[in-house]
Design a protein around this motif. Structure first.
Motif, PDB file in Angstrom:
ATOM      1  N   UNK A 109       0.767  -1.226  -0.126  1.00  0.00           N
ATOM      2  CA  UNK A 109       0.031  -0.066   0.000  1.00  0.00           C
ATOM      3  C   UNK A 109       0.945   1.372  -0.007  1.00  0.00           C
ATOM      4  N   UNK A 110       1.962   1.141   0.803  1.00  0.00           N
ATOM      5  CA  UNK A 110       2.670   2.304   0.763  1.00  0.00           C
ATOM      6  C   UNK A 110       3.292   2.735  -0.468  1.00  0.00           C
ATOM      7  N   UNK A 111       3.610   1.844  -1.227  1.00  0.00           N
ATOM      8  CA  UNK A 111       4.417   2.094  -2.646  1.00  0.00           C
ATOM      9  C   UNK A 111       3.052   2.303  -3.708  1.00  0.00           C
ATOM     10  N   UNK A 112       2.000   2.288  -3.424  1.00  0.00           N
ATOM     11  CA  UNK A 112       1.024   2.694  -4.396  1.00  0.00           C
ATOM     12  C   UNK A 112       1.255   4.048  -4.627  1.00  0.00           C
ATOM     13  N   UNK A 113       0.644   4.756  -6.011  1.00  0.00           N
ATOM     14  CA  UNK A 113       0.793   6.067  -6.196  1.00  0.00           C
ATOM     15  C   UNK A 113      -0.537   6.747  -5.784  1.00  0.00           C
ATOM     16  N   UNK A 114      -0.414   7.646  -5.369  1.00  0.00           N
ATOM     17  CA  UNK A 114      -1.501   8.756  -4.852  1.00  0.00           C
ATOM     18  C   UNK A 114      -1.926   8.549  -3.512  1.00  0.00           C
ATOM     19  N   UNK A 120      -7.748   4.583   0.487  1.00  0.00           N
ATOM     20  CA  UNK A 120      -8.753   3.687   0.341  1.00  0.00           C
ATOM     21  C   UNK A 120      -7.991   2.142   0.729  1.00  0.00           C
ATOM     22  N   UNK A 121      -7.331   1.910   0.193  1.00  0.00           N
ATOM     23  CA  UNK A 121      -6.665   0.402   0.376  1.00  0.00           C
ATOM     24  C   UNK A 121      -6.270   0.217   2.026  1.00  0.00           C
ATOM     25  N   UNK A 122      -6.014   1.419   2.710  1.00  0.00           N
ATOM     26  CA  UNK A 122      -5.703   1.291   3.979  1.00  0.00           C
ATOM     27  C   UNK A 122      -6.948   1.075   4.658  1.00  0.00           C
ATOM     28  N   UNK A 123      -8.055   1.884   4.502  1.00  0.00           N
ATOM     29  CA  UNK A 123      -9.469   1.567   5.105  1.00  0.00           C
ATOM     30  C   UNK A 123      -9.880   0.281   4.913  1.00  0.00           C
ATOM     31  N   UNK A 124      -9.555  -0.568   3.604  1.00  0.00           N
ATOM     32  CA  UNK A 124     -10.077  -1.694   3.314  1.00  0.00           C
ATOM     33  C   UNK A 124      -9.262  -2.864   4.225  1.00  0.00           C
ATOM     34  N   UNK A 125      -8.192  -2.824   4.540  1.00  0.00           N
ATOM     35  CA  UNK A 125      -7.452  -3.592   5.393  1.00  0.00           C
ATOM     36  C   UNK A 125      -7.604  -3.435   7.011  1.00  0.00           C
ATOM     37  N   UNK A 126      -8.530  -2.113   7.176  1.00  0.00           N
ATOM     38  CA  UNK A 126      -8.789  -1.757   8.726  1.00  0.00           C
ATOM     39  C   UNK A 126     -10.282  -2.538   8.910  1.00  0.00           C
ATOM     40  N   UNK A 127     -10.873  -2.459   7.834  1.00  0.00           N
ATOM     41  CA  UNK A 127     -12.401  -2.693   7.938  1.00  0.00           C
ATOM     42  C   UNK A 127     -12.772  -4.084   8.542  1.00  0.00           C
ATOM     43  N   UNK A 128     -11.924  -5.145   8.419  1.00  0.00           N
ATOM     44  CA  UNK A 128     -12.330  -6.416   8.867  1.00  0.00           C
ATOM     45  C   UNK A 128     -12.371  -6.266  10.557  1.00  0.00           C
TER      46      UNK A 128
ATOM     47  N   UNK B   1       3.178  18.476 -10.779  1.00  0.00           N
ATOM     48  CA  UNK B   1       2.802  17.119 -10.120  1.00  0.00           C
ATOM     49  C   UNK B   1       2.642  16.175 -11.266  1.00  0.00           C
ATOM     50  N   UNK B   2       3.277  14.946 -10.777  1.00  0.00           N
ATOM     51  CA  UNK B   2       2.989  13.773 -11.742  1.00  0.00           C
ATOM     52  C   UNK B   2       1.810  13.035 -11.452  1.00  0.00           C
ATOM     53  N   UNK B   3       1.192  12.827 -12.931  1.00  0.00           N
ATOM     54  CA  UNK B   3       0.053  12.088 -12.811  1.00  0.00           C
ATOM     55  C   UNK B   3       0.031  10.661 -12.289  1.00  0.00           C
ATOM     56  N   UNK B   4      -1.207  10.621 -11.473  1.00  0.00           N
ATOM     57  CA  UNK B   4      -1.160   9.032 -10.837  1.00  0.00           C
ATOM     58  C   UNK B   4      -1.320   8.054 -12.117  1.00  0.00           C
ATOM     59  N   UNK B   9       2.996  -2.700 -12.796  1.00  0.00           N
ATOM     60  CA  UNK B   9       3.449  -3.036 -11.454  1.00  0.00           C
ATOM     61  C   UNK B   9       2.160  -2.430 -10.404  1.00  0.00           C
ATOM     62  N   UNK B  10       2.022  -1.315 -10.755  1.00  0.00           N
ATOM     63  CA  UNK B  10       0.807  -0.540  -9.946  1.00  0.00           C
ATOM     64  C   UNK B  10      -0.479  -1.568 -10.204  1.00  0.00           C
ATOM     65  N   UNK B  11      -0.905  -1.958 -11.116  1.00  0.00           N
ATOM     66  CA  UNK B  11      -1.994  -2.710 -11.398  1.00  0.00           C
ATOM     67  C   UNK B  11      -1.893  -3.995 -10.558  1.00  0.00           C
ATOM     68  N   UNK B  12      -0.936  -4.647 -10.736  1.00  0.00           N
ATOM     69  CA  UNK B  12      -0.433  -6.083 -10.346  1.00  0.00           C
ATOM     70  C   UNK B  12      -0.564  -5.633  -8.607  1.00  0.00           C
ATOM     71  N   UNK B  13       0.048  -4.615  -8.034  1.00  0.00           N
ATOM     72  CA  UNK B  13      -0.147  -4.591  -6.653  1.00  0.00           C
ATOM     73  C   UNK B  13      -1.369  -4.453  -6.151  1.00  0.00           C
ATOM     74  N   UNK B  14      -2.352  -3.322  -7.080  1.00  0.00           N
ATOM     75  CA  UNK B  14      -3.510  -3.391  -6.490  1.00  0.00           C
ATOM     76  C   UNK B  14      -4.508  -4.403  -6.719  1.00  0.00           C
ATOM     77  N   UNK B  15      -4.400  -5.237  -7.716  1.00  0.00           N
ATOM     78  CA  UNK B  15      -4.853  -6.796  -7.849  1.00  0.00           C
ATOM     79  C   UNK B  15      -4.624  -7.537  -6.700  1.00  0.00           C
ATOM     80  N   UNK B  16      -3.452  -7.599  -6.103  1.00  0.00           N
ATOM     81  CA  UNK B  16      -3.135  -8.322  -5.082  1.00  0.00           C
ATOM     82  C   UNK B  16      -3.778  -7.733  -3.586  1.00  0.00           C
TER      83      UNK B  16
END
Lengths: 307, 279
Positions: A109-114, A120-128, B1-4, B9-16
């Protein structure tokens, strides 16, 4: 300015102890309810436990002093031996489950962009945490039954041979209880690690990137060392928590089949509530407490030594 | 600012993350879908959403756990509130008052964090059995408030110490006493912290099982105790329970927490992440 009694800014040091004691009355009044409550419901039972461990006590009558007899009995009892082995397995595997999955998720989560996406993802994992822990336990108990989800899934992928009554087989019962609750992302541990990552200054990450430390190398060289305080705390809490944990064997297996899922804390509980041997139970509790204190001391020592 | 952006890699991370996140919530999904099935439907398929719904399961479940649900709300509500009130008084004394023995008493309160719960469980049970209380609710509320004190005092003391002294001095010059100061300035200013402490304490109190199962009589028993009783002899027994009603009771047990966190999720996250660990 005339100070009200008890204000901290009053020139306290000049006055005599007696005057200060008298002047402190509002403070003592404020503390009184808490002190009464913890005195009676926390300190007194702890005192009872420690003193009654050396006695033959049935919970009702006057205890008779028996010295170290209870302790002797506890360390030579073979059931206690098996329970201790079960506890050791539980603590070891529990440590992995407490650290690895939350770490993995917080890194992802930390290395997601934005920021929004991360939130949003942090909330998803606290939700349980809205699932009451006992409900989680009972639902997993149903998963493990012979007509439960686990066997249905095994059947669906053609592995009928592996089907089991997971909690009734002495070979699988203990592991089933330990591995209850997939994917093991404890909300508290996860938040702690995620906050730890956020506290690392951006410059550190920038410097790491310039030095070519990206991906796994950054995690190993930068993240893990800088998360040491959080990881240490989680490890310590997991060990202490698992040493004293016994709700799932109590509710799902009663320690069985045989003594396959008996842990010392459960044995302590059953010895008191089922067998009525309160003195012996308290000796077990004191032994367990010594283990907890020793592990706490050890971890603090290790934490300090490496710094 | 960079666009998100969306790199592979990002898609894979989010899917996981989505897969794991949904798996963590799966027990809730499982309870909800199966709470609407009868025995036959349950035996046929554990995962689908049933085509013919059986809401009567909820009537069966409700009859079983309606009382315990109310008991749990009372016990949890009163315990958490009382924890906050007593801890606020103590934290105020430790943070803003001067008196001999301040460090000693704080040390004594703090040391309680090190007393493991299993050590006191059995003596508490014996002690409470011997105690004549005006209401059986108190048999669990009083020890729960006591257990909550060290943590709550620790966090609140830090918050109270951080209040600017000028603000307190000004009120004092206007003639405010300790109680007025606490009520009109310290507590309102610390409201976010109070909410965080309340909600962090609320989870373990709502989930508490061991001591309530020992000290509460049948009429006052709380939800976790009732769920275990309702379920019967444990998963290892051979009897097949009425799963639909059982799952309905699990769903009902989660509803109060779902409602609460719909409003207070942010406070919980902030509470854990800010008070967490410093070095």
């Amino acid at each position: 300015m005339t100070a009200l009694p008890g204000f901290r800014s009053a020139p306290a040091s000049r006055r005599s102890l007696l005057a200060r004691l008298r002047g402190g009355w509002p403070a003592y009044l404020f503390l009184l309810p808490t002190l009464l409550l913890v005195g009676y419901f926390s300190y007194f039972p702890a005192y009872t436990a420690i003193t009654r461990a050396f006695t033959d006590w049935d919970g009702l009558n006057v205890p008779t002093f028996t010295g170290l007899e209870n302790f002797q009995r506890a360390v030579t009892d073979p059931v206690m031996g098996q329970a201790t082995l079960n506890m050791a397995i539980w603590v070891g595997l529990g440590l992995l489950l407490a650290v690895v999955p939350p770490l993995l998720i917080s890194e992802l989560i930390f290395h997601l962009r934005g920021k929004k996406r991360q939130y949003a993802y942090r909330t998803l994992f606290v939700l349980p945490i809205v699932i009451p822990s006992l409900v989680l336990l009972l639902v997993w108990g149903a998963f493990y039954r012979s007509d439960g989800l686990l066997n249905a899934l095994l059947g669906a992928v053609g592995l009928e041979g592996l089907r089991h009554d997971w909690l009734s087989d002495p070979d699988t019962a203990l592991l089933s209880l330990i591995f209850l609750g997939f994917p093991y992302v404890d909300a508290f541990n996860f938040l702690l690690l995620y906050a730890g990552l956020q506290n690392i200054p951006d410059e550190v990450f920038d410097a790491a990137r310039i030095d070519g430390a990206t991906g796994w190398r950054r995690v190993l060289r930068i993240d893990l060392p800088l998360l040491r305080p959080q990881l240490g705390l989680i490890a310590l809490l997991a060990i202490i928590g698992n040493v004293q944990y016994f709700i799932s064997p109590l509710v799902l297996t009663s320690g069985g089949p045989g003594f396959a899922t008996t842990v010392p804390a459960l044995l302590m509980y059953q010895t008191a509530t089922r067998d009525g041997e309160y003195g012996y139970a308290m000796a077990m509790a004191v032994l367990l407490m010594i283990v907890v204190v020793a592990l706490t001391g050890l971890s603090r020592l290790l934490g300090r030594g490496n710094r | 600012m960079k666009r998100v952006g969306l790199t592979p890699g990002e898609v894979l991370r989010q899917a996981l993350l989505i897969v794991f996140g949904l798996l963590a919530l799966f027990p809730l999904y499982f309870s909800v879908v199966n709470s609407f099935k009868d025995r036959v439907q349950y035996a046929e398929n554990l995962l689908n959403i049933p085509t013919r719904l059986h809401p009567e399961n909820y009537a069966v479940a409700w009859a079983q756990i309606q009382g315990p649900l109310v008991n749990s709300v009372i016990v949890t509500g009163v315990s958490v509130l009382a924890t906050l009130v007593l801890a606020s008084l103590s934290a105020y004394a430790f943070a803003l008052m001067d008196f001999p023995g301040r460090h000693l008493l704080f040390g004594l309160t703090f040391a309680l964090l090190l007393v493991p719960e299993f050590l006191t469980l059995i003596p508490l049970y014996v002690q409470i059995q011997a105690l004549t209380l005006p209401s059986n609710y108190l048999a669990i509320i009083l020890p729960t408030v006591a257990v909550g004190q060290p943590f709550a005092i620790l966090v609140l003391r830090a918050a109270f110490e951080a209040i600017p002294r000028d603000m307190l001095e000004a009120a004092r010059l206007d003639g405010a006493g300790h109680l007025a100061l606490l009520r009109r300035i310290v507590l309102p200013v610390s409201l976010p912290v109070l909410v965080s402490v309340a909600i962090i304490r609320l989870i373990p109190v709502w989930n508490e099982y061991l001591l309530p199962s020992l000290v509460l009589d049948e009429r006052h028993r709380t939800l976790p105790v009732a769920l275990v009783t309702f379920q019967g002899g444990g998963a290892a027994t051979a009897i097949t329970p009425n799963y639909g009603a059982l799952m309905a009771s699990y769903v009902l047990a989660a509803v109060p927490l779902v409602l609460l966190f719909a409003f207070l999720m942010r406070s919980y996250i902030q509470g854990v992440t800010s008070g967490g660990v410093k070095g």
